[in-house]
Write a protein that holds these residues in place. Structure first.
Motif: not given
Length: 115
Positions: A9-13, A64-66, A85-88, A110-115
């Motif tokens: 899904g869509l998630v914020q950083p 790693k670590g996340r 989560l990071k945009p990358e 699909q994973v989307t990381v965006s503000s």
């Protein structure tokens, strides 16, 4: 063999998601499982692997670590908990296993990381 991913899904950083992969058609408890991801314009990369019994895990340096991979052999399901989560991290995430020297992939989530 069938692998069906869910949970993207869509998630914020800085947010979290948990992916699931429901497996069928083979003896799940006897096989290692992996998560891969592929971002647009990039090659598919290995994210994490878990051994058949769930004792051993390996991760890409970038997660790693996340991220934490886990499995429930009774439910024939493998999970990927993704935190911080990071945009990358934006990509299509795929479940993978190898059974009798054949490679199997799910259709991805699909994973989307965006503000």
């Amino acid at each position: 063999v069938q692998l069906v991913e869910s949970g993207g899904g869509l998630v914020q950083p800085g947010g979290s998601l948990r992916l699931s992969c429901a497996a069928s058609g083979f003896t799940f408890s006897r096989h290692a499982m992996s998560w891969y991801r592929q971002a647009p314009g990039k090659e598919r990369e290995l994210v994490a692997t878990i051994s058949s019994g769930g004792i051993s895990t390996n991760y890409a340096d970038s997660v790693k670590g996340r991220f934490t991979i886990s499995r429930d052999n009774a439910k024939m399901t493998v999970y990927l908990q993704m935190n911080s989560l990071k945009p990358e991290d934006t990509a299509m995430y795929y479940c993978y296993c190898q059974v009798i020297l054949r490679k199997y992939w799910g259709r991805g989530t699909q994973v989307t990381v965006s503000s």
